[in-house]
Design a protein around this motif. Structure first.
Motif, PDB file in Angstrom:
ATOM      1  N   PHE A 242       0.782  -1.199   0.015  1.00  0.00           N
ATOM      2  CA  PHE A 242      -0.028  -0.119   0.011  1.00  0.00           C
ATOM      3  C   PHE A 242       0.871   1.212  -0.004  1.00  0.00           C
ATOM      4  CE2 PHE A 242      -2.358   3.522   2.010  1.00  0.00           C
ATOM      5  CZ  PHE A 242      -3.388   3.388   1.263  1.00  0.00           C
ATOM      6  N   TRP A 243       0.727   2.069  -1.036  1.00  0.00           N
ATOM      7  CA  TRP A 243       1.390   3.501  -1.002  1.00  0.00           C
ATOM      8  C   TRP A 243       0.907   4.380   0.138  1.00  0.00           C
ATOM      9  CZ3 TRP A 243       5.442   2.248  -3.285  1.00  0.00           C
ATOM     10  CH2 TRP A 243       5.826   1.372  -4.304  1.00  0.00           C
ATOM     11  N   ALA A 244       1.803   4.628   0.956  1.00  0.00           N
ATOM     12  CA  ALA A 244       1.307   5.561   2.056  1.00  0.00           C
ATOM     13  C   ALA A 244       1.064   6.890   1.750  1.00  0.00           C
ATOM     14  CB  ALA A 244       2.401   5.266   3.113  1.00  0.00           C
ATOM     15  N   ASN A 245       0.381   7.712   2.434  1.00  0.00           N
ATOM     16  CA  ASN A 245       0.332   9.251   2.525  1.00  0.00           C
ATOM     17  C   ASN A 245       0.131   9.756   0.877  1.00  0.00           C
ATOM     18  OD1 ASN A 245       1.984   8.498   4.992  1.00  0.00           O
ATOM     19  ND2 ASN A 245       1.186  10.450   5.275  1.00  0.00           N
ATOM     20  N   GLN A 246      -0.901   9.029   0.338  1.00  0.00           N
ATOM     21  CA  GLN A 246      -1.205   9.621  -1.163  1.00  0.00           C
ATOM     22  C   GLN A 246      -2.368  10.290  -1.042  1.00  0.00           C
ATOM     23  OE1 GLN A 246       0.910   8.333  -3.946  1.00  0.00           O
ATOM     24  NE2 GLN A 246       1.874   8.291  -2.142  1.00  0.00           N
ATOM     25  N   ASN A 247      -3.152  10.738  -0.082  1.00  0.00           N
ATOM     26  CA  ASN A 247      -4.291  11.495  -0.216  1.00  0.00           C
ATOM     27  C   ASN A 247      -4.223  12.310   1.080  1.00  0.00           C
ATOM     28  OD1 ASN A 247      -5.331  10.020  -2.584  1.00  0.00           O
ATOM     29  ND2 ASN A 247      -5.887   8.381  -1.266  1.00  0.00           N
ATOM     30  N   GLY A 248      -5.054  13.370   0.837  1.00  0.00           N
ATOM     31  CA  GLY A 248      -5.197  14.045   1.945  1.00  0.00           C
ATOM     32  C   GLY A 248      -4.317  15.695   1.555  1.00  0.00           C
ATOM     33  N   GLU A 249      -4.829  16.665   2.771  1.00  0.00           N
ATOM     34  CA  GLU A 249      -4.096  17.838   2.652  1.00  0.00           C
ATOM     35  C   GLU A 249      -2.533  17.814   3.504  1.00  0.00           C
ATOM     36  OE1 GLU A 249      -5.090  20.387   0.794  1.00  0.00           O
ATOM     37  OE2 GLU A 249      -6.615  19.325   0.185  1.00  0.00           O
ATOM     38  N   GLY A 250      -1.790  18.796   3.319  1.00  0.00           N
ATOM     39  CA  GLY A 250      -0.573  18.893   3.800  1.00  0.00           C
ATOM     40  C   GLY A 250       0.265  17.683   4.023  1.00  0.00           C
ATOM     41  N   ALA A 251       0.609  17.510   4.973  1.00  0.00           N
ATOM     42  CA  ALA A 251       1.375  16.231   5.540  1.00  0.00           C
ATOM     43  C   ALA A 251       0.915  14.863   5.230  1.00  0.00           C
ATOM     44  CB  ALA A 251       2.066  16.453   7.025  1.00  0.00           C
ATOM     45  N   ALA A 252      -0.547  14.832   5.481  1.00  0.00           N
ATOM     46  CA  ALA A 252      -1.086  13.575   5.137  1.00  0.00           C
ATOM     47  C   ALA A 252      -0.942  13.072   3.846  1.00  0.00           C
ATOM     48  CB  ALA A 252      -2.799  13.584   5.515  1.00  0.00           C
ATOM     49  N   GLY A 253      -0.827  14.057   2.799  1.00  0.00           N
ATOM     50  CA  GLY A 253      -0.919  13.667   1.531  1.00  0.00           C
ATOM     51  C   GLY A 253       0.544  13.970   0.960  1.00  0.00           C
ATOM     52  N   ARG A 254       1.566  14.000   1.732  1.00  0.00           N
ATOM     53  CA  ARG A 254       3.052  14.401   1.321  1.00  0.00           C
ATOM     54  C   ARG A 254       3.630  13.261   0.439  1.00  0.00           C
ATOM     55  NH1 ARG A 254       3.210  12.587   6.583  1.00  0.00           N
ATOM     56  NH2 ARG A 254       4.716  11.041   7.188  1.00  0.00           N
ATOM     57  N   GLY A 255       3.124  12.127   0.504  1.00  0.00           N
ATOM     58  CA  GLY A 255       3.569  11.102  -0.344  1.00  0.00           C
ATOM     59  C   GLY A 255       4.557  10.127   0.517  1.00  0.00           C
TER      60      GLY A 255
END
Length: 343
Positions: A242-255
């Motif tokens: 599972f690719w982490a931190n792909q969605n969300g604003e700011g740090a949550a979606g940082r990649g």
């Protein structure tokens, strides 16, 4: 008379010797490499370089720590022309120790993204490794997963497996979290990880995958190439990525946290021109193909396609934070993990 005969005889021997002698063959140019990468990976790459250029490579393999200590102790007398090692943390330490020299190269600038190389040109990434979430496909839905921080939530209590904090891979991951979340929030996350551990941390990523497969835990964090190599041997392994931190604003979606294996030319190098030639070659198509297919890593040069197996995982957004920041904050990350009881 005897003396005259002797002189003639000696002169004849000299002439005969001159007539039969050949000029000594020119010695092939050589480079000496200190590498913390395993021989099975680097030898085929070095062999290809030698075939193409005629430059012979001699190499010494060891862990990163001993190699750095050796370079520092040898100083300007070191025979090493290049250091190859894994993780931006190790490369940053080498640069800060003063054992690498800055190199400016149009080829390297074109082939390697800025975030994956030192701002001063002391080291360059040559392959990418992504550290992300793996899970038991029969017990976890991808819809239940989000990012690194979410693995600290009570939902994963007694269900998480991790590799030891002593390994630089996790130190760099936590360093990247300090940048993204701030030190206070990052420490809260690591505390949550420790609380959610199903078993004590393992010595390596393979053990994490094996523990998930055995039902000891349901989720974990690993470098993707470990899972890829295990899937090559056991295609039916019930472990998903599972690719982490792909969605969300700011740090949550940082990649996804990405790191590198990389290389730098030593300050002591007596063959800088050929060493730079090797470094540029490592960022080119032949070596990038080998990194992708021999070790299932991602090419640092986007003109080279990933290996077939990992290409099936699809594309992902990687954290674009400069990896020099990971190195700079390595010590802070280690102290944070110690405070959290992450061993």
């Amino acid at each position: 008379m005897m003396q005259k005969i002797t002189l003639v005889f000696l002169a004849t021997l000299v002439l005969l010797g001159c007539g039969n002698s050949e000029p000594p063959a020119a010695k092939s140019p050589e480079l000496v490499i200190y590498s913390s990468r395993i021989e099975q990976l680097i030898k085929p790459i070095f062999d290809d370089f030698t075939k193409e250029t005629g430059i012979v490579i001699r190499y010494v393999t060891d862990e990163a720590g001993p190699l750095l200590a050796r370079l520092k102790a040898e100083g300007e007398n070191s025979p090493a022309d290049m250091l190859i090692t894994v993780d931006a943390g190790n490369l940053w330490h080498a640069a800060e120790m003063g054992v690498l020299q800055p190199i400016q190269s149009e080829v390297l600038s074109q082939n390697i993204p800025p975030a994956l190389r030192d701002e001063q040109g002391r080291w360059y990434g040559v392959s990418i490794r992504a550290r992300t979430i793996v899970y038991a496909t029969d017990r976890v839905s991808p819809d239940d997963l989000a990012g690194y921080e979410d693995l600290a939530s009570p939902e994963w209590s007694g269900r998480l497996c991790l590799r030891t904090s002593k390994k630089v891979y996790n130190q760099s991951l936590v360093a990247s979290m300090i940048v993204a979340l701030g030190a206070k929030k990052a420490e809260q996350v690591v505390n949550g990880w420790v609380s959610n551990l199903a078993v004590a941390p393992f010595a390596n990523d393979n053990k994490v995958v094996e523990a998930i497969d055995a039902g000891q835990c349901d989720v974990g964090l690993v470098n993707t190439y470990y899972l890829a190599r295990m899937l090559l041997d056991k295609p039916d392994l019930p472990i998903g990525l599972f690719w982490a931190n792909q969605n969300g604003e700011g740090a949550a979606g940082r990649g996804v946290h990405v790191n590198i294996s990389g290389a730098g030319i030593t300050k002591a190098s007596k063959h800088k021109e050929n060493a730079q030639r090797l470094l540029e070659w490592l960022s080119g198509p032949a070596a990038q193909y080998d990194f992708a297919n021999l070790n299932q890593e991602y090419p640092v040069n986007d003109k080279t396609a990933p290996a077939e197996l990992i290409e099936q995982w699809g594309s992902f957004r990687g954290d674009s934070m400069p990896l020099s920041e990971v190195g700079r904050l390595q010590g802070d990350a280690i102290r944070l993990m110690d405070r959290a009881g992450y061993r």
